[in-house]
Design a protein around this motif. Sequence first.
Motif, PDB file in Angstrom:
ATOM      1  N   LEU A 335       0.865  -1.185   0.000  1.00 28.88           N
ATOM      2  CA  LEU A 335       0.000   0.000   0.000  1.00 28.88           C
ATOM      3  C   LEU A 335       0.897   1.229   0.000  1.00 28.88           C
ATOM      4  O   LEU A 335       1.998   1.209   0.541  1.00 28.88           O
ATOM      5  CB  LEU A 335      -0.897   0.023   1.246  1.00 28.88           C
ATOM      6  N   TYR A 336       0.422   2.299  -0.611  1.00 29.39           N
ATOM      7  CA  TYR A 336       1.185   3.539  -0.601  1.00 29.39           C
ATOM      8  C   TYR A 336       0.421   4.541   0.260  1.00 29.39           C
ATOM      9  O   TYR A 336      -0.696   4.937  -0.048  1.00 29.39           O
ATOM     10  CB  TYR A 336       1.355   4.096  -2.012  1.00 29.39           C
ATOM     11  N   GLY A 337       1.048   4.942   1.358  1.00 31.01           N
ATOM     12  CA  GLY A 337       0.433   5.903   2.274  1.00 31.01           C
ATOM     13  C   GLY A 337       0.102   5.256   3.604  1.00 31.01           C
ATOM     14  O   GLY A 337      -0.753   4.375   3.680  1.00 31.01           O
ATOM     15  N   ALA A 338       0.787   5.669   4.659  1.00 33.17           N
ATOM     16  CA  ALA A 338       0.586   5.079   5.990  1.00 33.17           C
ATOM     17  C   ALA A 338      -0.269   5.990   6.873  1.00 33.17           C
ATOM     18  O   ALA A 338      -0.133   5.985   8.087  1.00 33.17           O
ATOM     19  CB  ALA A 338       1.935   4.817   6.657  1.00 33.17           C
ATOM     20  N   GLY A 339      -1.138   6.746   6.227  1.00 30.99           N
ATOM     21  CA  GLY A 339      -2.077   7.556   6.993  1.00 30.99           C
ATOM     22  C   GLY A 339      -3.215   6.701   7.508  1.00 30.99           C
ATOM     23  O   GLY A 339      -3.144   5.465   7.523  1.00 30.99           O
ATOM     24  N   LYS A 340      -4.305   7.356   7.923  1.00 28.49           N
ATOM     25  CA  LYS A 340      -5.431   6.623   8.490  1.00 28.49           C
ATOM     26  C   LYS A 340      -6.021   5.638   7.483  1.00 28.49           C
ATOM     27  O   LYS A 340      -6.386   4.512   7.822  1.00 28.49           O
ATOM     28  CB  LYS A 340      -6.498   7.601   8.979  1.00 28.49           C
ATOM     29  N   ILE A 341      -6.135   6.083   6.221  1.00 31.01           N
ATOM     30  CA  ILE A 341      -6.694   5.194   5.194  1.00 31.01           C
ATOM     31  C   ILE A 341      -5.817   3.976   5.024  1.00 31.01           C
ATOM     32  O   ILE A 341      -6.292   2.839   5.038  1.00 31.01           O
ATOM     33  CB  ILE A 341      -6.819   5.926   3.844  1.00 31.01           C
ATOM     34  N   GLY A 342      -4.521   4.218   4.858  1.00 26.06           N
ATOM     35  CA  GLY A 342      -3.603   3.116   4.604  1.00 26.06           C
ATOM     36  C   GLY A 342      -3.591   2.077   5.704  1.00 26.06           C
ATOM     37  O   GLY A 342      -3.637   0.865   5.437  1.00 26.06           O
ATOM     38  N   LYS A 343      -3.554   2.529   6.958  1.00 25.24           N
ATOM     39  CA  LYS A 343      -3.462   1.585   8.076  1.00 25.24           C
ATOM     40  C   LYS A 343      -4.724   0.749   8.222  1.00 25.24           C
ATOM     41  O   LYS A 343      -4.668  -0.450   8.506  1.00 25.24           O
ATOM     42  CB  LYS A 343      -3.174   2.352   9.368  1.00 25.24           C
ATOM     43  N   ILE A 344      -5.887   1.373   8.031  1.00 26.67           N
ATOM     44  CA  ILE A 344      -7.115   0.608   8.199  1.00 26.67           C
ATOM     45  C   ILE A 344      -7.363  -0.284   6.981  1.00 26.67           C
ATOM     46  O   ILE A 344      -7.847  -1.402   7.113  1.00 26.67           O
ATOM     47  CB  ILE A 344      -8.303   1.537   8.470  1.00 26.67           C
ATOM     48  N   LEU A 345      -6.993   0.207   5.787  1.00 28.33           N
ATOM     49  CA  LEU A 345      -7.102  -0.631   4.595  1.00 28.33           C
ATOM     50  C   LEU A 345      -6.195  -1.854   4.723  1.00 28.33           C
ATOM     51  O   LEU A 345      -6.548  -2.958   4.297  1.00 28.33           O
ATOM     52  CB  LEU A 345      -6.740   0.184   3.353  1.00 28.33           C
ATOM     53  N   TYR A 346      -5.034  -1.666   5.333  1.00 27.68           N
ATOM     54  CA  TYR A 346      -4.118  -2.776   5.597  1.00 27.68           C
ATOM     55  C   TYR A 346      -4.808  -3.853   6.439  1.00 27.68           C
ATOM     56  O   TYR A 346      -4.740  -5.048   6.149  1.00 27.68           O
ATOM     57  CB  TYR A 346      -2.873  -2.254   6.320  1.00 27.68           C
ATOM     58  N   LYS A 347      -5.515  -3.418   7.483  1.00 23.10           N
ATOM     59  CA  LYS A 347      -6.206  -4.375   8.359  1.00 23.10           C
ATOM     60  C   LYS A 347      -7.339  -5.083   7.626  1.00 23.10           C
ATOM     61  O   LYS A 347      -7.570  -6.283   7.825  1.00 23.10           O
ATOM     62  CB  LYS A 347      -6.732  -3.651   9.603  1.00 23.10           C
ATOM     63  N   ILE A 348      -8.048  -4.336   6.768  1.00 24.64           N
ATOM     64  CA  ILE A 348      -9.140  -4.951   6.006  1.00 24.64           C
ATOM     65  C   ILE A 348      -8.595  -6.030   5.081  1.00 24.64           C
ATOM     66  O   ILE A 348      -9.126  -7.154   5.017  1.00 24.64           O
ATOM     67  CB  ILE A 348      -9.894  -3.881   5.183  1.00 24.64           C
ATOM     68  N   LEU A 349      -7.515  -5.720   4.376  1.00 24.19           N
ATOM     69  CA  LEU A 349      -6.932  -6.686   3.444  1.00 24.19           C
ATOM     70  C   LEU A 349      -6.386  -7.901   4.186  1.00 24.19           C
ATOM     71  O   LEU A 349      -6.493  -9.033   3.720  1.00 24.19           O
ATOM     72  CB  LEU A 349      -5.825  -6.017   2.628  1.00 24.19           C
ATOM     73  N   LYS A 350      -5.811  -7.662   5.346  1.00 24.76           N
ATOM     74  CA  LYS A 350      -5.286  -8.766   6.154  1.00 24.76           C
ATOM     75  C   LYS A 350      -6.409  -9.710   6.564  1.00 24.76           C
ATOM     76  O   LYS A 350      -6.277 -10.937   6.503  1.00 24.76           O
ATOM     77  CB  LYS A 350      -4.581  -8.204   7.393  1.00 24.76           C
ATOM     78  N   GLU A 351      -7.562  -9.147   6.972  1.00 22.75           N
ATOM     79  CA  GLU A 351      -8.713  -9.974   7.353  1.00 22.75           C
ATOM     80  C   GLU A 351      -9.254 -10.752   6.163  1.00 22.75           C
ATOM     81  O   GLU A 351      -9.811 -11.835   6.315  1.00 22.75           O
ATOM     82  CB  GLU A 351      -9.813  -9.074   7.935  1.00 22.75           C
ATOM     83  N   GLU A 352      -9.088 -10.204   4.951  1.00 23.36           N
ATOM     84  CA  GLU A 352      -9.554 -10.873   3.742  1.00 23.36           C
ATOM     85  C   GLU A 352      -8.496 -11.814   3.173  1.00 23.36           C
ATOM     86  O   GLU A 352      -8.628 -12.306   2.063  1.00 23.36           O
ATOM     87  CB  GLU A 352      -9.942  -9.825   2.682  1.00 23.36           C
ATOM     88  N   LYS A 353      -7.429 -12.042   3.944  1.00 25.46           N
ATOM     89  CA  LYS A 353      -6.334 -12.944   3.537  1.00 25.46           C
ATOM     90  C   LYS A 353      -5.571 -12.427   2.323  1.00 25.46           C
ATOM     91  O   LYS A 353      -5.066 -13.195   1.517  1.00 25.46           O
ATOM     92  CB  LYS A 353      -6.875 -14.359   3.285  1.00 25.46           C
ATOM     93  N   PHE A 354      -5.517 -11.120   2.212  1.00 24.89           N
ATOM     94  CA  PHE A 354      -4.683 -10.471   1.203  1.00 24.89           C
ATOM     95  C   PHE A 354      -3.696  -9.549   1.917  1.00 24.89           C
ATOM     96  O   PHE A 354      -3.618  -8.361   1.641  1.00 24.89           O
ATOM     97  CB  PHE A 354      -5.546  -9.667   0.226  1.00 24.89           C
TER      98      PHE A 354
END
Length: 414
Positions: A335-354
Amino acid sequence: MNEKIKDYIANKKVSVIIPTYNRATTIIKSINSVLNQTYSNFEIVVVDDNSDDNTKDIIKQIQDDRIIYIKNKKNLGAASARNIGIKNATGELIAFQDSDDEWDKTKIEKQIKKLSENEKYGAVYCAFMYIGKESTYQIPDASEPISKLEGNIFENLLQRNTVSTQTLLVKKSVLNSIGMFNDKLKALEDWELALRISREFLFGYINECLVNVYYSENSVNNNIENSSLAQIYIYDRYLKFVLDKRKYIDSILYMLRTINKVQNKKVYEECINKLVSFGILDEFSLMIISKEINRSERFIKKYNFFIDLFSHDNFTKYIKENIENIENNNNAIALYGAGKIGKILYKILKEEKFKPRCIIDKNNIIEDGITILSKNILPKEIKLIIMTIPYEKKLIEQIKSEFNVKVIMIEELV
C-alpha cells in the motif's frame, strides 16, 4: 368550501403554545401574529420559563381574554415548557409558536382546512422562511416533490428535518397517543416529536411559507454538543425502523460535520462510537472523514468520492475483486500511504487474507505490527501498489516511473 369542511372548521378550537424565556423584546410581535389570524377559535397559552426580564409585564398589557399566562418557578427548557402548555390546553388541536417568530395571518385557517381533507392526517405542517444573518431561504424548498413531504413521511423525515415546531398543527389526541416532547433532549426535540408522530400517523403538507423563522444567537440548537448528542439519540432510536440504511449515508456524513466540532473529547468519542454501531459507516470510513471539513475544491472532490465509495454494500468485496484480477502472491502487494486510510485498509486486506507486504511511506518503522518502509527501499518482490490517497495522479506517475509496478488508485475501486 363544502359543508363537511365548514362544520369541521367551525367546531375545532386551537390551543397555540408559546414557550418564552427572556424575550420581552420580541414576544409582542409573536403573539400579535397569532391574534391577527383569520381563524378566531383559539387560545394562546404562554409558558414563561422563569424569565428574569419584564416579559410578564409586557404580556399583561395585551387586552385579550384568549391569552393564558403561566410562569414556571424555575427554568425547565423549551421542551418542558411546551409540555406544560399542552397539559393546560383546552383545544382539540395544538399549534406551536416561538416567541421571536411570525405567522402569516391565514396559517391556522389553511392548516385546519388541510387537516379536514383526510381523517388519517394526524398533523399538518407548512413551509417556512428561514431568515438568517446572511441569507434567507425556504424550508422545505419549493421544488421538492410533494410526494416526499406528505403522507407517510417517516423515512424522508429521518434523512432531514423539514417540520419546524412553529409550522406544526397536530391533533391533541395524537399527542395523547404518542406522547409529548422528549424533555431529556436538550436540542432537536421538535424533530424527534415529528418522527414519533410520523411513525403512527400521516402528515398533511401545505407548500406555502406561512411562518417566518428568525435566526437566534442563543438558540438551543446552536449548542454543538447538545445538538450532536440529540442527533445520535435520534438515529440510534429510529434507524432500526428503516430497511435500506445506506440511503442515510449523506445524512450521517452531514451529522459528522457537526460532531467534528465538539470540544468535549468524551462526548466526541461517544458520538463516533455510536456512529460505528449504526452499521452504515465503519471505522474505516469514519476515520477518513472525521476531521474538520473545509470547503476547498480538492476536499469536496475527495468527500464526494468517499460518499460513493461507502455506498457499496460490501467495500471489501471490491478490494478483493480488483486484487484477484492480478496474478501475484501476498508478498507482491504493498500500500502507498501510511495515513489513516492506509493503516485501516491494511487491516481490512489482512482480514480478507490479502495481507500486504508493507506500507510505503516516508518512515522506515514498524507500527502496530505493520511494516512501514521508505519508498527508497521498496522490496523487489512488490508487483502491485494500491494508492490509498485519492486523486493524486502526479504522485502515481512518479511511482510508475521509479518502479516497475502496477498501481491501483483507490478511486478505481468505486
